[in-house]
Scaffold this motif. Structure first.
Motif, PDB file in Angstrom:
ATOM      1  N   LEU A 168       2.453  10.651  -4.049  1.00 22.17           N
ATOM      2  CA  LEU A 168       2.626   9.861  -5.269  1.00 22.17           C
ATOM      3  C   LEU A 168       3.939   9.102  -5.116  1.00 22.17           C
ATOM      4  O   LEU A 168       4.995   9.713  -4.940  1.00 22.17           O
ATOM      5  CB  LEU A 168       2.663  10.756  -6.497  1.00 22.17           C
ATOM      6  CG  LEU A 168       1.392  11.560  -6.768  1.00 22.17           C
ATOM      7  CD1 LEU A 168       1.590  12.512  -7.937  1.00 22.17           C
ATOM      8  CD2 LEU A 168       0.220  10.620  -7.037  1.00 22.17           C
ATOM      9  N   THR A 169       3.861   7.778  -5.144  1.00 21.06           N
ATOM     10  CA  THR A 169       5.044   6.955  -4.943  1.00 21.06           C
ATOM     11  C   THR A 169       5.088   5.858  -6.006  1.00 21.06           C
ATOM     12  O   THR A 169       4.164   5.736  -6.812  1.00 21.06           O
ATOM     13  CB  THR A 169       5.044   6.302  -3.544  1.00 21.06           C
ATOM     14  OG1 THR A 169       4.060   5.265  -3.509  1.00 21.06           O
ATOM     15  CG2 THR A 169       4.771   7.321  -2.439  1.00 21.06           C
ATOM     16  N   PHE A 170       6.125   5.033  -5.944  1.00 17.32           N
ATOM     17  CA  PHE A 170       6.208   3.864  -6.829  1.00 17.32           C
ATOM     18  C   PHE A 170       5.431   2.684  -6.264  1.00 17.32           C
ATOM     19  O   PHE A 170       5.449   1.591  -6.807  1.00 17.32           O
ATOM     20  CB  PHE A 170       7.675   3.476  -7.063  1.00 17.32           C
ATOM     21  CG  PHE A 170       8.418   4.473  -7.895  1.00 17.32           C
ATOM     22  CD1 PHE A 170       8.115   4.655  -9.233  1.00 17.32           C
ATOM     23  CD2 PHE A 170       9.420   5.252  -7.326  1.00 17.32           C
ATOM     24  CE1 PHE A 170       8.792   5.593  -9.997  1.00 17.32           C
ATOM     25  CE2 PHE A 170      10.100   6.180  -8.082  1.00 17.32           C
ATOM     26  CZ  PHE A 170       9.789   6.360  -9.425  1.00 17.32           C
TER      27      PHE A 170
ATOM     28  N   ILE B 258       6.944   2.792   3.667  1.00 16.52           N
ATOM     29  CA  ILE B 258       6.994   2.782   5.137  1.00 16.52           C
ATOM     30  C   ILE B 258       8.249   3.522   5.603  1.00 16.52           C
ATOM     31  O   ILE B 258       8.191   4.356   6.512  1.00 16.52           O
ATOM     32  CB  ILE B 258       6.968   1.339   5.690  1.00 16.52           C
ATOM     33  CG1 ILE B 258       5.589   0.720   5.483  1.00 16.52           C
ATOM     34  CG2 ILE B 258       7.357   1.314   7.175  1.00 16.52           C
ATOM     35  CD1 ILE B 258       5.501  -0.762   5.822  1.00 16.52           C
ATOM     36  N   ASP B 259       9.390   3.215   4.965  1.00 20.77           N
ATOM     37  CA  ASP B 259      10.654   3.870   5.333  1.00 20.77           C
ATOM     38  C   ASP B 259      10.594   5.370   5.098  1.00 20.77           C
ATOM     39  O   ASP B 259      11.034   6.162   5.931  1.00 20.77           O
ATOM     40  CB  ASP B 259      11.829   3.268   4.548  1.00 20.77           C
ATOM     41  CG  ASP B 259      12.135   1.827   4.947  1.00 20.77           C
ATOM     42  OD1 ASP B 259      11.675   1.382   6.030  1.00 20.77           O
ATOM     43  OD2 ASP B 259      12.825   1.136   4.167  1.00 20.77           O
ATOM     44  N   SER B 260      10.030   5.762   3.962  1.00 20.15           N
ATOM     45  CA  SER B 260       9.919   7.185   3.613  1.00 20.15           C
ATOM     46  C   SER B 260       9.026   7.921   4.613  1.00 20.15           C
ATOM     47  O   SER B 260       9.346   9.030   5.051  1.00 20.15           O
ATOM     48  CB  SER B 260       9.368   7.322   2.198  1.00 20.15           C
ATOM     49  OG  SER B 260       9.104   8.657   1.877  1.00 20.15           O
ATOM     50  N   ALA B 261       7.911   7.304   4.976  1.00 27.32           N
ATOM     51  CA  ALA B 261       7.005   7.921   5.951  1.00 27.32           C
ATOM     52  C   ALA B 261       7.728   8.110   7.282  1.00 27.32           C
ATOM     53  O   ALA B 261       7.638   9.176   7.899  1.00 27.32           O
ATOM     54  CB  ALA B 261       5.753   7.065   6.128  1.00 27.32           C
TER      55      ALA B 261
ATOM     56  N   LYS C  27       1.530   9.731   5.939  1.00 25.35           N
ATOM     57  CA  LYS C  27       1.804   9.742   4.501  1.00 25.35           C
ATOM     58  C   LYS C  27       0.705   8.856   3.913  1.00 25.35           C
ATOM     59  O   LYS C  27       0.612   7.669   4.245  1.00 25.35           O
ATOM     60  CB  LYS C  27       3.187   9.158   4.226  1.00 25.35           C
ATOM     61  CG  LYS C  27       3.575   9.081   2.770  1.00 25.35           C
ATOM     62  CD  LYS C  27       4.946   8.388   2.630  1.00 25.35           C
ATOM     63  CE  LYS C  27       5.443   8.419   1.220  1.00 25.35           C
ATOM     64  NZ  LYS C  27       6.310   9.560   0.967  1.00 25.35           N
ATOM     65  N   ILE C  28      -0.140   9.435   3.082  1.00 26.85           N
ATOM     66  CA  ILE C  28      -1.270   8.710   2.501  1.00 26.85           C
ATOM     67  C   ILE C  28      -0.950   8.385   1.042  1.00 26.85           C
ATOM     68  O   ILE C  28      -0.598   9.272   0.261  1.00 26.85           O
ATOM     69  CB  ILE C  28      -2.566   9.548   2.546  1.00 26.85           C
ATOM     70  CG1 ILE C  28      -2.885  10.004   3.980  1.00 26.85           C
ATOM     71  CG2 ILE C  28      -3.730   8.783   1.925  1.00 26.85           C
ATOM     72  CD1 ILE C  28      -3.296   8.915   4.918  1.00 26.85           C
ATOM     73  N   VAL C  29      -1.071   7.108   0.688  1.00 25.64           N
ATOM     74  CA  VAL C  29      -0.883   6.681  -0.695  1.00 25.64           C
ATOM     75  C   VAL C  29      -2.204   6.074  -1.166  1.00 25.64           C
ATOM     76  O   VAL C  29      -2.758   5.183  -0.513  1.00 25.64           O
ATOM     77  CB  VAL C  29       0.273   5.670  -0.840  1.00 25.64           C
ATOM     78  CG1 VAL C  29       0.426   5.234  -2.300  1.00 25.64           C
ATOM     79  CG2 VAL C  29       1.580   6.273  -0.333  1.00 25.64           C
ATOM     80  N   GLN C  30      -2.706   6.585  -2.276  1.00 28.60           N
ATOM     81  CA  GLN C  30      -4.010   6.169  -2.811  1.00 28.60           C
ATOM     82  C   GLN C  30      -3.851   5.007  -3.788  1.00 28.60           C
ATOM     83  O   GLN C  30      -2.953   5.008  -4.633  1.00 28.60           O
ATOM     84  CB  GLN C  30      -4.653   7.357  -3.528  1.00 28.60           C
ATOM     85  CG  GLN C  30      -6.040   7.111  -4.046  1.00 28.60           C
ATOM     86  CD  GLN C  30      -6.593   8.348  -4.738  1.00 28.60           C
ATOM     87  OE1 GLN C  30      -5.978   8.866  -5.666  1.00 28.60           O
ATOM     88  NE2 GLN C  30      -7.736   8.815  -4.280  1.00 28.60           N
ATOM     89  N   TYR C  31      -4.762   4.040  -3.662  1.00 30.37           N
ATOM     90  CA  TYR C  31      -4.802   2.873  -4.540  1.00 30.37           C
ATOM     91  C   TYR C  31      -6.175   2.784  -5.194  1.00 30.37           C
ATOM     92  O   TYR C  31      -7.187   3.050  -4.552  1.00 30.37           O
ATOM     93  CB  TYR C  31      -4.563   1.589  -3.738  1.00 30.37           C
ATOM     94  CG  TYR C  31      -3.135   1.396  -3.317  1.00 30.37           C
ATOM     95  CD1 TYR C  31      -2.335   0.446  -3.948  1.00 30.37           C
ATOM     96  CD2 TYR C  31      -2.567   2.153  -2.296  1.00 30.37           C
ATOM     97  CE1 TYR C  31      -1.015   0.270  -3.567  1.00 30.37           C
ATOM     98  CE2 TYR C  31      -1.250   1.983  -1.918  1.00 30.37           C
ATOM     99  CZ  TYR C  31      -0.485   1.042  -2.557  1.00 30.37           C
ATOM    100  OH  TYR C  31       0.821   0.873  -2.189  1.00 30.37           O
ATOM    101  N   ASN C  32      -6.190   2.366  -6.458  1.00 24.56           N
ATOM    102  CA  ASN C  32      -7.426   2.130  -7.183  1.00 24.56           C
ATOM    103  C   ASN C  32      -7.740   0.645  -7.058  1.00 24.56           C
ATOM    104  O   ASN C  32      -6.978  -0.201  -7.530  1.00 24.56           O
ATOM    105  CB  ASN C  32      -7.244   2.531  -8.656  1.00 24.56           C
ATOM    106  CG  ASN C  32      -8.492   2.363  -9.479  1.00 24.56           C
ATOM    107  OD1 ASN C  32      -9.422   1.658  -9.091  1.00 24.56           O
ATOM    108  ND2 ASN C  32      -8.509   2.985 -10.632  1.00 24.56           N
TER     109      ASN C  32
END
Length: 195
Positions: A37-39, A46-49, A90-95
């Motif tokens: 869960l990210t902003f 990308i940097d965080s991953a 690092k997986i970020v989900q989008y609707n």
């Protein structure tokens, strides 16, 4: 005898236990507890991953998507697939039709649905694989090192994650050739009858 029956039953249940399925959120999307869960600021993600020793992948889904359901219930419950992705991405989900704010690499603030249009996402699930380092300029679709539109069988799905992780996109071995080679290696080792 009763104790032996309990042991046999416990062993049987552990062999045939069904893995826990992802819950469905209020937005109608399946929720994996290991998705991030990210902003939804792509540059920050990308940097965080990278700081976590992982690659960033964006997965677009939508309510009622039968292929998204298949991805969650058949692919992401497979320990080999799930464990590899969790360890390396690092997986970020989008609707695809969502209204959450997203910040593209070019600084433009969008909603998930306008980002999907801008980045050419037409199908769900679609997974966009991001580079290890955010480029100085451009957009997500320009920076993506690969895109996987749709849910495939286990080996195609897992091999795409492996190919990106191994930077196959920087080599002369196209994904299809890489995938065919891996399938032949699996057959030769007896791990696979057919794909």
């Amino acid at each position: 005898m009763k104790h032996a029956l309990k042991i046999v039953l416990a062993c049987w249940l552990s062999i045939f236990a069904v893995p826990a399925l992802a819950e469905v959120g209020e937005d109608g999307l399946h929720k994996e507890d290991w998705f991030s869960l990210t902003f939804k600021d792509i540059r920050e993600d990308i940097d965080s991953a990278r700081e976590e020793g992982k690659r960033l992948a964006l997965v677009f889904e939508q309510r009622g998507c039968i292929y998204c359901k298949k991805m969650h219930e058949e692919l992401l419950t497979d320990p080999e697939v799930r464990d590899y992705i969790k360890a390396n991405y690092k997986i970020v989900q989008y609707n695809m039709f969502g209204d959450e704010e997203v910040t593209d690499l070019d600084g433009e603030v969008l909603t998930e649905k306008t980002a999907a249009r801008k980045w050419g996402v037409l199908f769900t699930p679609t997974i966009l694989f991001m580079p290890e380092t955010a480029p100085e300029d451009g957009t997500v679709v320009q920076a993506a090192v690969s895109t996987m539109p749709g849910a495939f069988g286990k080996w195609t799905f897992l091999n795409m994650f492996r190919w990106v992780h191994d930077k196959g996109y920087e080599t002369d071995e196209h994904f299809q050739k890489y995938h065919a080679r891996v399938i032949e290696e699996l057959r030769a080792s007896g791990r696979l009858d057919a794909e």
